[in-house]
Write an enzyme that holds these catalytic residues in place. Structure first.
Site, PDB file in Angstrom:
ATOM      1  N   HIS A  53       1.775   4.501  -2.870  1.00 48.42           N
ATOM      2  CA  HIS A  53       1.804   5.960  -2.690  1.00 48.42           C
ATOM      3  C   HIS A  53       3.162   6.545  -3.098  1.00 48.42           C
ATOM      4  O   HIS A  53       3.236   7.578  -3.764  1.00 48.42           O
ATOM      5  CB  HIS A  53       1.522   6.308  -1.225  1.00 48.42           C
ATOM      6  CG  HIS A  53       0.096   6.093  -0.808  1.00 48.42           C
ATOM      7  ND1 HIS A  53      -0.966   6.609  -1.504  1.00 48.42           N
ATOM      8  CD2 HIS A  53      -0.434   5.414   0.252  1.00 48.42           C
ATOM      9  CE1 HIS A  53      -2.094   6.261  -0.901  1.00 48.42           C
ATOM     10  NE2 HIS A  53      -1.796   5.540   0.170  1.00 48.42           N
ATOM     11  N   HIS A  66       0.829  -1.204   0.000  1.00 49.11           N
ATOM     12  CA  HIS A  66       0.000   0.000   0.000  1.00 49.11           C
ATOM     13  C   HIS A  66       0.866   1.258   0.000  1.00 49.11           C
ATOM     14  O   HIS A  66       0.648   2.179  -0.809  1.00 49.11           O
ATOM     15  CB  HIS A  66      -0.903  -0.020   1.235  1.00 49.11           C
ATOM     16  CG  HIS A  66      -1.844   1.141   1.312  1.00 49.11           C
ATOM     17  ND1 HIS A  66      -3.111   1.110   0.770  1.00 49.11           N
ATOM     18  CD2 HIS A  66      -1.706   2.377   1.861  1.00 49.11           C
ATOM     19  CE1 HIS A  66      -3.709   2.262   0.981  1.00 49.11           C
ATOM     20  NE2 HIS A  66      -2.872   3.063   1.646  1.00 49.11           N
ATOM     21  N   GLU A  67       1.840   1.316   0.878  1.00 50.69           N
ATOM     22  CA  GLU A  67       2.682   2.512   0.982  1.00 50.69           C
ATOM     23  C   GLU A  67       3.638   2.649  -0.200  1.00 50.69           C
ATOM     24  O   GLU A  67       3.951   3.771  -0.630  1.00 50.69           O
ATOM     25  CB  GLU A  67       3.466   2.480   2.295  1.00 50.69           C
ATOM     26  CG  GLU A  67       2.609   2.439   3.539  1.00 50.69           C
ATOM     27  CD  GLU A  67       1.616   3.594   3.607  1.00 50.69           C
ATOM     28  OE1 GLU A  67       1.890   4.669   3.046  1.00 50.69           O
ATOM     29  OE2 GLU A  67       0.555   3.419   4.232  1.00 50.69           O
TER      30      GLU A  67
END
Length: 439
Positions: free
Chosen positions: A44, A40-41
């Site tokens: 980003h 997820h990170e």
């Protein structure tokens, strides 16, 4: 095909108490959380790098008992970006989690093919572990292969669970029906050709609308509907049925299970009548009572390659055999609660091509890890899509509101606050309801 949405928490079944999971299951969730949060990170960070935004720092923390992470980006640079670019950065983590879910599902679908050089899949479920508290402890051991359950060939763990659930549903439906009055109902059940001397030496009961149990270590059997009229010890089965009762005999399951099969539930390759027994034998079937089911389990103990080959070609020979047992294939009777039976074993659908004590559990470990990663990543994607404080949904909603040019900045802030408060409360309420329903 492995079921990803089976109603259990992250693909795992809770313990008997419904409140505590095993330590291995917690470990799978912990590892899956690390992997899902990392993906997820990274999403980003990659989206921000593509727009020329540099990371300020990366924070790793524990949310309750599970890990989390945070990628901090330069706020001024983010505010200077076009709305579409900022929205891509905020949504990147969600899309990466969704893509990871697809990868997990694809790996699970292809796992039998990937492991095919080392494991046989879908022929017979293999026993990984039998707890000393299990009712099957002492009957089955690690590496035993489950061949059939109640006369039905079992190929994988899912079929085992489905068959146990079906038997339990049939038994509950029978006892809840208005027709059931304590009498036996054995249509479609497997029967056994019981010799007359066993019947003469057994205890006879008369069930007339009330539940009657046999002494310990004995089980009630009744004449199968396909049995021709016969007189046993001057007691006519037809006369008993005409009086609204049935002849019930208490027999030892260990003596009965070795006998020749008969009855409506038998699947035979021969052209003989299913109820045909020898002259001094009579077709009797077990009486299924509330909380006390009779289930026959046939298994193989593959100690040699010859036994493995016999197990795979077991079905035709087993149906036409007299005892149903060989030196490699054996049967025993489980008498008890079917729900307990469904959780009595740790099984895997994979059988090692070579006996390996450590490698036998590897496919199950991979399955659980990818199933758990699928659920955790999906939950992370859905949670960050909601308008909730401190999550991606807050930033996504803030950018989306900028598209509504007719709203003044003050009105946008009010709408943002009201939606975030409502979304947070609704999300917490839904999560608590799910926990209450689950436990």
């Amino acid at each position: 095909m492995i079921s990803l949405f089976n109603g259990s928490l992250f693909g795992f079944s809770s313990s008997i108490s419904g409140l505590i999971m095993s330590l291995p299951d917690i470990g799978y969730i912990f590892l899956s959380s690390i992997l899902s949060v990392f993906i997820h990170e990274v999403g980003h960070a990659l989206a921000a790098a593509s727009e020329g935004i540099q990371m300020e720092y990366i924070a790793v923390f524990l949310a309750v008992l599970f890990p989390g992470a945070l990628v901090a980006l330069n706020e001024e640079c983010l505010q200077a970006l076009p709305r579409n670019a900022a929205l891509r950065i905020y949504c990147a983590g969600i899309w990466h989690n969704a893509t990871f879910c697809v990868v997990c599902a694809l790996v699970l679908f292809l796992l039998p093919s990937i492991l095919d050089p080392f494991y046989i899949h879908g022929e017979s479920p293999m026993v990984l572990y039998v707890s000393p508290m299990s009712p099957l402890f002492g009957y089955l051991s690690p590496h035993d292969l489950i061949i059939s359950l109640d006369g039905t060939r079992i190929h994988n763990v899912q079929q085992w669970k489905e068959k146990v659930a079906l038997l339990n549903w049939q038994l509950e439906n029978l006892h809840n029906s208005g027709e059931y009055k304590g009498l036996t109902k054995i249509n479609g059940r497997i029967g056994y050709c019981v010799p007359s001397y066993l019947i003469r030496n057994s205890m006879q009961l008369q069930l007339e609308g009330n539940y009657t149990s046999c002494p310990d270590e004995l089980f009630a059997l009744a004449a199968s509907p396909c049995l021709n009229p016969a007189v046993l010890d001057n007691v006519s089965i037809e006369d008993n049925r005409a009086r609204g009762s049935e002849s019930i005999y208490c027999l030892n399951p260990m003596d009965v299970i070795k006998l020749r099969k008969c009855g409506d539930g038998v699947r035979t390759l021969s052209d003989q009548r299913r109820c045909s027994c020898l002259e001094e034998e009579y077709c009797f079937a077990p009486v299924q009572m509330p909380g006390l089911a009779w289930v026959e389990i046939t298994y193989s103990r593959p100690a040699s390659p010859g036994c493995r080959k016999l197990a795979r070609n077991w079905l035709p020979r087993y149906e036409n055999s007299v005892s149903g047992e060989t030196s490699c294939v054996s049967s025993f009777t489980f008498v008890g609660d079917l729900i307990t039976l469904g959780h009595a074993l740790h099984l895997t659908s994979y059988e090692p091509r070579w006996l390996m004590d450590v490698g036998a559990s590897l496919p199950n470990m991979l399955e659980k890890l990818f199933i758990c990663a699928f659920h955790v990543s999906l939950s992370l994607a859905l949670l960050n899509s909601l308008p909730v404080y401190f999550l991606d949904g807050e930033c996504i909603l803030e950018v989306i509101l900028q598209y509504f040019n007719f709203l003044r900045p003050r009105a946008r802030r009010k709408v943002l606050q009201w939606v975030l408060v409502g979304g947070t409360i609704l999300s917490i309420h839904t999560f608590l309801r799910m926990l209450i329903v689950k436990f």
